[in-house]
Design a protein around this motif. Structure first.
Motif, short mmCIF file in Angstrom:
data_model
loop_
_atom_site.label_atom_id
_atom_site.label_comp_id
_atom_site.label_asym_id
_atom_site.label_seq_id
_atom_site.Cartn_x
_atom_site.Cartn_y
_atom_site.Cartn_z
N PRO A 102 0.82 -1.21 0.00
CA PRO A 102 0.00 0.00 0.00
C PRO A 102 0.86 1.26 0.00
CG PRO A 102 0.06 -0.95 2.20
CD PRO A 102 0.77 -1.92 1.30
N TRP A 103 0.45 2.20 -0.81
CA TRP A 103 1.16 3.48 -0.91
C TRP A 103 0.46 4.44 0.04
CZ3 TRP A 103 0.76 7.85 -4.93
CH2 TRP A 103 1.95 8.58 -4.97
N ASP A 129 -4.28 16.41 3.25
CA ASP A 129 -4.89 15.27 2.56
C ASP A 129 -4.07 14.02 2.86
OD1 ASP A 129 -6.65 14.78 -0.29
OD2 ASP A 129 -4.96 13.42 0.03
N LEU A 130 -4.74 12.90 2.91
CA LEU A 130 -4.04 11.62 3.16
C LEU A 130 -4.69 10.55 2.30
CD1 LEU A 130 -3.10 10.16 6.58
CD2 LEU A 130 -4.77 8.94 5.20
N GLU A 131 -3.88 9.68 1.71
CA GLU A 131 -4.43 8.61 0.86
C GLU A 131 -3.68 7.30 1.11
OE1 GLU A 131 -7.01 9.66 -0.96
OE2 GLU A 131 -6.62 11.81 -1.07
N VAL A 132 -4.42 6.20 1.02
CA VAL A 132 -3.80 4.86 1.04
C VAL A 132 -4.24 4.18 -0.25
CG1 VAL A 132 -3.55 2.66 2.23
CG2 VAL A 132 -4.21 4.70 3.52
N ILE A 133 -3.29 3.90 -1.13
CA ILE A 133 -3.64 3.31 -2.42
C ILE A 133 -3.11 1.88 -2.47
CG2 ILE A 133 -3.30 3.53 -4.93
CD1 ILE A 133 -3.36 6.53 -4.57
N GLY A 134 -3.98 0.95 -2.89
CA GLY A 134 -3.52 -0.42 -3.10
C GLY A 134 -4.02 -1.43 -2.08
N THR A 135 -4.98 -1.08 -1.25
CA THR A 135 -5.58 -2.08 -0.37
C THR A 135 -7.05 -1.76 -0.15
OG1 THR A 135 -5.61 -3.10 1.84
CG2 THR A 135 -4.81 -0.84 1.72
N ASP A 136 -7.86 -2.81 -0.07
CA ASP A 136 -9.26 -2.54 0.29
C ASP A 136 -9.58 -3.17 1.65
OD1 ASP A 136 -9.45 -5.19 -0.27
OD2 ASP A 136 -11.11 -5.00 -1.71
N ASP A 137 -8.53 -3.46 2.43
CA ASP A 137 -8.72 -3.97 3.78
C ASP A 137 -9.51 -2.93 4.60
OD1 ASP A 137 -8.38 -4.67 6.49
OD2 ASP A 137 -6.44 -5.63 6.09
N PRO A 138 -10.62 -3.34 5.21
CA PRO A 138 -11.39 -2.36 5.99
C PRO A 138 -10.60 -1.74 7.14
CG PRO A 138 -12.29 -4.59 6.24
CD PRO A 138 -11.29 -4.64 5.15
N HIS A 139 -9.55 -2.43 7.58
CA HIS A 139 -8.71 -1.84 8.64
C HIS A 139 -7.99 -0.60 8.13
CE1 HIS A 139 -8.59 -5.90 10.93
NE2 HIS A 139 -9.69 -5.21 11.15
N VAL A 142 -10.41 2.11 8.69
CA VAL A 142 -10.45 2.47 10.12
C VAL A 142 -9.23 3.34 10.46
CG1 VAL A 142 -10.37 1.57 12.48
CG2 VAL A 142 -11.74 0.40 10.74
N GLU A 143 -8.07 2.93 9.95
CA GLU A 143 -6.85 3.71 10.23
C GLU A 143 -6.98 5.14 9.74
OE1 GLU A 143 -2.76 2.13 9.86
OE2 GLU A 143 -2.48 3.60 8.25
N VAL A 144 -7.49 5.28 8.51
CA VAL A 144 -7.61 6.60 7.90
C VAL A 144 -8.55 7.49 8.73
CG1 VAL A 144 -8.64 7.73 5.88
CG2 VAL A 144 -6.96 5.90 5.57
N ILE A 145 -9.70 6.94 9.06
CA ILE A 145 -10.67 7.72 9.83
C ILE A 145 -10.10 8.07 11.21
CG2 ILE A 145 -12.96 7.66 10.92
CD1 ILE A 145 -13.86 5.84 8.58
N ALA A 146 -9.44 7.09 11.83
CA ALA A 146 -8.90 7.32 13.17
C ALA A 146 -7.82 8.40 13.16
CB ALA A 146 -8.34 6.02 13.73
N LEU A 147 -7.03 8.46 12.07
CA LEU A 147 -5.97 9.47 12.02
C LEU A 147 -6.56 10.88 11.91
CD1 LEU A 147 -3.31 7.65 9.83
CD2 LEU A 147 -3.12 8.26 12.25
N ALA A 148 -7.62 11.03 11.12
CA ALA A 148 -8.27 12.35 11.04
C ALA A 148 -8.78 12.73 12.43
CB ALA A 148 -9.42 12.32 10.04
N HIS A 235 -17.92 -5.43 4.75
CA HIS A 235 -16.86 -4.40 4.78
C HIS A 235 -17.27 -3.26 5.71
CE1 HIS A 235 -14.08 -1.31 3.07
NE2 HIS A 235 -13.33 -2.35 2.78
N PHE A 236 -18.50 -2.81 5.55
CA PHE A 236 -19.01 -1.70 6.36
C PHE A 236 -19.08 -2.09 7.83
CE2 PHE A 236 -22.71 1.45 7.06
CZ PHE A 236 -21.83 2.49 7.29
#
Ligand code: HAM
Length: 434
Positions: A102-103, A129-139, A142-148, A235-236
């Motif tokens: 993941p990028w 802005d923050l992006e994670v490219i290359g994974t559809d793992d729901p975690h 969660v990480e992205v939302i938690a960081l915001a 996933h949700f």
């Protein structure tokens, strides 16, 4: 004062100190929070081929009404646009460089949208802005939302809510869209004229309407979360569980569609209760599992967010947190011997890491001391004729309890003396960081 001949264009602003110091500090807090989670910074051009941004969605206002686009001077000219957001640009960069996944990247800077300017809505505004490219793992979601969430907390904000929704995957979409279209067609006559138009182009976007006359229709519309495929529902569910585990409160907001068309599955938004309703979104994001492919890359899922710096700072003002503090210097050189001593003293001190300022224009002792006081410096370094002939300086503590003690020290010992004094006083550093 005469009216200036030119002003900053409508919807844009000059950002002066201490506000500029506060913005820099905000980006520093963001970089710290996301850096601890392994995100690295990326910087993309302020303009791109317009095609990159058209992938945001041909039926969105951002593309049809708000883009600052122009033809350059090339032969043939290239059709370019100032970036209205970062996600499409970062996905373009991904397709170009194909980094390992993941990028995980973050970015900050100005965005441009031709919107109607008002408090909290500008034509040039800043995002982190923050992006994670290359994974559809729901975690990852969660990480992205938690960081915001962590970032807002690090600023001291408390009066904000997290809204989440799932817009479904390609399997869930058609069934839902058919149900939504049938419902909206049935209630077409009760919709506003704008929403009737939107219905032709993109029925989902009707749910995004804030017009009061659309409210009753929207309130009764079928919602995506009732039409999710088994996989999208799972996933949700995992995202909700992850947020629960982290103790992050959220509301499922089934009508949260957001203003960009690339979203699939997860969408979310942070709303500040300290701000006016219409401009209360202090950030938002979601999954865009088809965007990289739309831009010509291989099928690659992605998720991210953008947070509006201008609005976050308005929310900070409203909550009385993360105040603006001007940057200060450690020392201020007051030279009444002509200024040449100040030139070399400043240079010597800056080289050893002491921040130092001075006055220009050969002003009087009194005038220079006034500037020194106003600068917020901890020390004044005074050079008068006596000091000059003795090879010394007077070091005055400008923040001492009794109006500041002072002592004469040898000029060649000044740098090490100040380094020692400032090292002992950690609070000076904290003031610097704002
Ligand atoms: P967005 O919702 O268009 O999403 O913008 C994100 C945030 O930027 C908004 O919540 C708001 O705080 C701020 N913002 C937007 N427009 C303005 C404006 N005219 N004036 C001031 N602030 C504004 C995006 O931009 C997506 N790229 C988010 C994303 C990243 N999705 C996935 N990854």
């Amino acid at each position: 004062m005469a009216e200036p001949r030119f002003r900053a264009p409508r919807g844009t602003r000059d950002i002066l100190s201490p506000e500029s110091d506060r913005r820099r500090a905000l980006v520093g807090v963001f970089a710290d929070v996301v850096g601890r989670a392994g995100y690295s910074e990326i910087s993309t051009p302020l303009f791109e081929d317009i095609g990159v941004f058209q992938r945001i969605g041909e039926a969105t206002d951002v593309v049809t009404k708000e883009m600052y686009d122009f033809h350059d001077k090339g032969d043939p000219p290239q059709h370019l646009a100032l970036r209205p957001e970062l996600t499409a640009a970062i996905c373009r960069a991904y397709t170009e460089h194909r980094p390992t996944v993941p990028w995980k990247v973050w970015c900050e800077g100005p965005q441009f949208r031709y919107e109607k300017p008002q408090a909290g809505r500008y034509r040039q505004f800043a995002q982190v802005d923050l992006e994670v490219i290359g994974t559809d793992d729901p975690h990852a979601d969660v990480e992205v939302i938690a960081l915001a969430h962590q970032f807002y907390e690090a600023l001291g904000l408390t009066r904000f809510r997290l809204l989440v929704n799932s817009l479904g995957d390609p399997e869930s979409r058609p069934g839902y869209m058919a149900a939504l279209l049938e419902y909206l067609e049935l209630h077409r006559a009760d919709l506003s004229e704008q929403s009737r138009e939107t219905l032709e182009r993109n029925p989902l976007r009707v749910l995004d309407s804030k017009r009061p006359e659309d409210e009753p229709v929207i309130a009764g519309a079928p919602v995506m979360v009732d039409h999710l495929s088994g996989e999208a529902a799972e996933h949700f569910e995992q995202i909700r569980q992850g947020l629960d585990v982290l103790g992050i409160d959220f509301e499922v907001s089934p009508r949260l569609v957001r203003g960009l068309d690339y979203y699939t599955r997860t969408t979310f938004e942070f709303a500040s209760d300290a701000l006016e309703g219409a401009q209360n979104a202090i950030g938002g994001g979601g999954r865009y599992d088809r965007l990289v492919e739309d831009l010509g890359g291989p099928p690659t899922p992605g998720i991210g967010f953008a947070l509006g710096v201008d609005r976050i700072l308005l929310a900070c003002d409203a909550e009385d947190v993360f105040p603006a503090r001007p940057g200060t210097v450690d020392a201020f050189v007051v030279d009444v011997t002509g200024g040449a001593a100040a030139v070399s003293l400043c240079d010597d001190l800056r080289r050893v890491g002491v921040s130092v300022d001075r006055a220009f224009g050969g002003r009087s002792m009194k005038a220079q001391m006034k500037v020194a006081d106003r600068s917020g410096a901890r020390f004044a370094v005074i050079v008068g004729p006596d000091e000059e002939s003795a090879g010394t300086v007077t070091l005055r503590d400008l923040r001492g309890a009794d109006g500041g003690g002072q002592r004469e020290i040898r000029r060649d010992e000044l740098a090490s003396e100040l380094v020692r004094e400032l090292g002992a006083d950690q609070s000076t550093d904290d003031i610097h960081r704002g």
